[in-house]
Design a protein around this motif. Sequence first.
Motif, PDB file in Angstrom:
ATOM      1  N   TRP A 168       3.112   6.111  -5.871  1.00 38.57           N
ATOM      2  CA  TRP A 168       2.784   6.246  -7.293  1.00 38.57           C
ATOM      3  C   TRP A 168       1.577   7.156  -7.483  1.00 38.57           C
ATOM      4  O   TRP A 168       1.580   8.038  -8.355  1.00 38.57           O
ATOM      5  CB  TRP A 168       2.503   4.884  -7.909  1.00 38.57           C
ATOM      6  CG  TRP A 168       3.701   4.049  -8.234  1.00 38.57           C
ATOM      7  CD1 TRP A 168       4.177   2.976  -7.540  1.00 38.57           C
ATOM      8  CD2 TRP A 168       4.580   4.209  -9.362  1.00 38.57           C
ATOM      9  NE1 TRP A 168       5.291   2.461  -8.150  1.00 38.57           N
ATOM     10  CE2 TRP A 168       5.559   3.182  -9.271  1.00 38.57           C
ATOM     11  CE3 TRP A 168       4.631   5.103 -10.424  1.00 38.57           C
ATOM     12  CZ2 TRP A 168       6.575   3.051 -10.224  1.00 38.57           C
ATOM     13  CZ3 TRP A 168       5.645   4.972 -11.370  1.00 38.57           C
ATOM     14  CH2 TRP A 168       6.603   3.953 -11.266  1.00 38.57           C
ATOM     15  N   CYS A 169       0.536   6.944  -6.690  1.00 35.64           N
ATOM     16  CA  CYS A 169      -0.716   7.684  -6.889  1.00 35.64           C
ATOM     17  C   CYS A 169      -0.582   9.153  -6.542  1.00 35.64           C
ATOM     18  O   CYS A 169      -1.267  10.004  -7.123  1.00 35.64           O
ATOM     19  CB  CYS A 169      -1.830   7.041  -6.059  1.00 35.64           C
ATOM     20  SG  CYS A 169      -2.339   5.405  -6.658  1.00 35.64           S
ATOM     21  N   VAL A 170       0.288   9.477  -5.610  1.00 30.36           N
ATOM     22  CA  VAL A 170       0.494  10.869  -5.228  1.00 30.36           C
ATOM     23  C   VAL A 170       1.362  11.603  -6.242  1.00 30.36           C
ATOM     24  O   VAL A 170       1.132  12.785  -6.538  1.00 30.36           O
ATOM     25  CB  VAL A 170       1.126  10.951  -3.818  1.00 30.36           C
ATOM     26  CG1 VAL A 170       1.615  12.359  -3.517  1.00 30.36           C
ATOM     27  CG2 VAL A 170       0.122  10.502  -2.762  1.00 30.36           C
ATOM     28  N   GLY A 171       2.331  10.914  -6.815  1.00 28.77           N
ATOM     29  CA  GLY A 171       3.323  11.593  -7.637  1.00 28.77           C
ATOM     30  C   GLY A 171       3.114  11.539  -9.134  1.00 28.77           C
ATOM     31  O   GLY A 171       3.825  12.244  -9.871  1.00 28.77           O
ATOM     32  N   TYR A 172       2.152  10.748  -9.625  1.00 29.48           N
ATOM     33  CA  TYR A 172       2.031  10.510 -11.053  1.00 29.48           C
ATOM     34  C   TYR A 172       0.569  10.476 -11.498  1.00 29.48           C
ATOM     35  O   TYR A 172      -0.329  10.241 -10.691  1.00 29.48           O
ATOM     36  CB  TYR A 172       2.675   9.159 -11.418  1.00 29.48           C
ATOM     37  CG  TYR A 172       4.157   9.118 -11.170  1.00 29.48           C
ATOM     38  CD1 TYR A 172       5.065   9.365 -12.192  1.00 29.48           C
ATOM     39  CD2 TYR A 172       4.654   8.850  -9.894  1.00 29.48           C
ATOM     40  CE1 TYR A 172       6.435   9.333 -11.964  1.00 29.48           C
ATOM     41  CE2 TYR A 172       6.030   8.820  -9.656  1.00 29.48           C
ATOM     42  CZ  TYR A 172       6.907   9.068 -10.695  1.00 29.48           C
ATOM     43  OH  TYR A 172       8.263   9.051 -10.464  1.00 29.48           O
ATOM     44  N   GLY A 223      -5.124   4.985   0.594  1.00 24.81           N
ATOM     45  CA  GLY A 223      -5.172   6.116   1.513  1.00 24.81           C
ATOM     46  C   GLY A 223      -5.237   7.481   0.868  1.00 24.81           C
ATOM     47  O   GLY A 223      -5.138   8.497   1.563  1.00 24.81           O
ATOM     48  N   VAL A 224      -5.382   7.545  -0.459  1.00 21.10           N
ATOM     49  CA  VAL A 224      -5.592   8.814  -1.158  1.00 21.10           C
ATOM     50  C   VAL A 224      -6.782   8.625  -2.097  1.00 21.10           C
ATOM     51  O   VAL A 224      -7.094   7.505  -2.503  1.00 21.10           O
ATOM     52  CB  VAL A 224      -4.350   9.261  -1.956  1.00 21.10           C
ATOM     53  CG1 VAL A 224      -3.187   9.540  -1.034  1.00 21.10           C
ATOM     54  CG2 VAL A 224      -3.961   8.223  -3.002  1.00 21.10           C
ATOM     55  N   GLU A 225      -7.414   9.736  -2.433  1.00 20.85           N
ATOM     56  CA  GLU A 225      -8.603   9.643  -3.278  1.00 20.85           C
ATOM     57  C   GLU A 225      -8.209   9.304  -4.707  1.00 20.85           C
ATOM     58  O   GLU A 225      -7.370   9.972  -5.316  1.00 20.85           O
ATOM     59  CB  GLU A 225      -9.376  10.960  -3.250  1.00 20.85           C
ATOM     60  CG  GLU A 225     -10.679  10.891  -4.024  1.00 20.85           C
ATOM     61  CD  GLU A 225     -11.505  12.157  -3.895  1.00 20.85           C
ATOM     62  OE1 GLU A 225     -12.545  12.257  -4.574  1.00 20.85           O
ATOM     63  OE2 GLU A 225     -11.108  13.044  -3.111  1.00 20.85           O
ATOM     64  N   ILE A 226      -8.821   8.265  -5.237  1.00 20.18           N
ATOM     65  CA  ILE A 226      -8.595   7.845  -6.612  1.00 20.18           C
ATOM     66  C   ILE A 226      -9.885   8.087  -7.387  1.00 20.18           C
ATOM     67  O   ILE A 226     -10.922   7.514  -7.034  1.00 20.18           O
ATOM     68  CB  ILE A 226      -8.216   6.354  -6.704  1.00 20.18           C
ATOM     69  CG1 ILE A 226      -7.061   6.012  -5.765  1.00 20.18           C
ATOM     70  CG2 ILE A 226      -7.884   5.976  -8.148  1.00 20.18           C
ATOM     71  CD1 ILE A 226      -5.763   6.678  -6.092  1.00 20.18           C
ATOM     72  N   ASN A 231     -11.217  -2.950  -1.738  1.00 22.62           N
ATOM     73  CA  ASN A 231     -10.436  -2.831  -0.501  1.00 22.62           C
ATOM     74  C   ASN A 231      -9.027  -2.330  -0.778  1.00 22.62           C
ATOM     75  O   ASN A 231      -8.465  -1.556   0.011  1.00 22.62           O
ATOM     76  CB  ASN A 231     -10.397  -4.175   0.224  1.00 22.62           C
ATOM     77  CG  ASN A 231     -11.739  -4.577   0.796  1.00 22.62           C
ATOM     78  OD1 ASN A 231     -12.594  -3.719   1.056  1.00 22.62           O
ATOM     79  ND2 ASN A 231     -11.954  -5.867   0.975  1.00 22.62           N
ATOM     80  N   VAL A 232      -8.443  -2.777  -1.887  1.00 23.44           N
ATOM     81  CA  VAL A 232      -7.106  -2.310  -2.246  1.00 23.44           C
ATOM     82  C   VAL A 232      -7.132  -0.809  -2.529  1.00 23.44           C
ATOM     83  O   VAL A 232      -6.261  -0.057  -2.056  1.00 23.44           O
ATOM     84  CB  VAL A 232      -6.557  -3.079  -3.460  1.00 23.44           C
ATOM     85  CG1 VAL A 232      -5.274  -2.431  -3.970  1.00 23.44           C
ATOM     86  CG2 VAL A 232      -6.299  -4.531  -3.102  1.00 23.44           C
ATOM     87  N   PRO A 273       0.800  -1.240   0.000  1.00 20.44           N
ATOM     88  CA  PRO A 273       0.000   0.000   0.000  1.00 20.44           C
ATOM     89  C   PRO A 273       0.821   1.273   0.000  1.00 20.44           C
ATOM     90  O   PRO A 273       0.468   2.254  -0.679  1.00 20.44           O
ATOM     91  CB  PRO A 273      -0.834  -0.132   1.283  1.00 20.44           C
ATOM     92  CG  PRO A 273      -0.951  -1.602   1.514  1.00 20.44           C
ATOM     93  CD  PRO A 273       0.362  -2.166   1.066  1.00 20.44           C
ATOM     94  N   GLU A 274       1.929   1.292   0.733  1.00 22.56           N
ATOM     95  CA  GLU A 274       2.728   2.513   0.793  1.00 22.56           C
ATOM     96  C   GLU A 274       3.390   2.815  -0.551  1.00 22.56           C
ATOM     97  O   GLU A 274       3.559   3.988  -0.934  1.00 22.56           O
ATOM     98  CB  GLU A 274       3.774   2.426   1.906  1.00 22.56           C
ATOM     99  CG  GLU A 274       4.905   1.445   1.688  1.00 22.56           C
ATOM    100  CD  GLU A 274       4.529  -0.021   1.903  1.00 22.56           C
ATOM    101  OE1 GLU A 274       5.408  -0.882   1.690  1.00 22.56           O
ATOM    102  OE2 GLU A 274       3.370  -0.310   2.284  1.00 22.56           O
TER     103      GLU A 274
END
Length: 231
Positions: A149-153, A178-181, A172-173, A143-144
Amino acid sequence: MRLSEIFYSIQGEGTLVGVPSVFVRTSGCNLRCRWCDTPYASWKPEGEEWSIDRIMDEVNRHPTRFVVVTGGEPMIAKEMPALLQALRDAGKHVTIETAGTIAPNGVSCDLASISPKLGNSTPREGEIEAAWIERHEKTRLQPEVLRAWCVGYEVQLKFVISSAEDVEEAANVVSCIGVEIPPERVLVMPEGTSVEALQQKSDLLVETCKQRGWRFSPRLHVELFGNKRGT
C-alpha cells in the motif's frame, strides 16, 4: 455488495477532516477489534445487497466529489475493485479505509487510509470465541501488505492509541513497513467513543506528535454527533 449503511456527512478523521463526503460502509470484517465502534459492520455484520449502479446513484445524489469507502473491511468485498473504478471514472475523489491486511492488487483510489491494528485491538478471553482471538492476533499486522500500500498509493497511517505503550508499538509498526513514511503521514487518534474518553488521552497524543512529528487526528464526528450511526 453487502452494505451496512451509506450516508452523507463530513469526514471526522485524517488529513481530510471536515470535508463533506459520502460514506459507503461495507458489511463484514476479517478482524474483531475489541474497541470497534462499528460492530454492525464487523462483530455482528448486518445490511443488504447493493448493486454498483445503485451505489453510484446514491453517491451522485449528494453535492460532493469526495467518497469514503469503509467498513468493516471493504477489501474483502469481491466487487470492491469494480466499485472503486466506477467511482474514479465518475470523477470522485476516493478514500478507502482499510486495516492493511489485504494487498491492494492495483485497486483504484486517491487516498489509502490505513489503520494497522495494535495489540490493544485484540479481544480478551471471554469477549469472543477463542478461535476469533487467535485469528485476529494472527491477521492484524501484515508488514508486507502495508508495504505494498505504502509503495503504490498516497497513504495515511492511522493508529488508535490508548497508552504510551501503544505509541511505542505504533512506531515499531511504522519501522517494520520497511519504506520511508513522512512523519506527517502518521496519524494518531485517541481511543474512545465519547468526548470525555477522547479528551482524557489527548494530552498524551499532543506531546507524542510534538516529539515525533506525527499528526494528531481528532475524531470530529464523535465530538459533533456522538457515537451513532450515519454520522
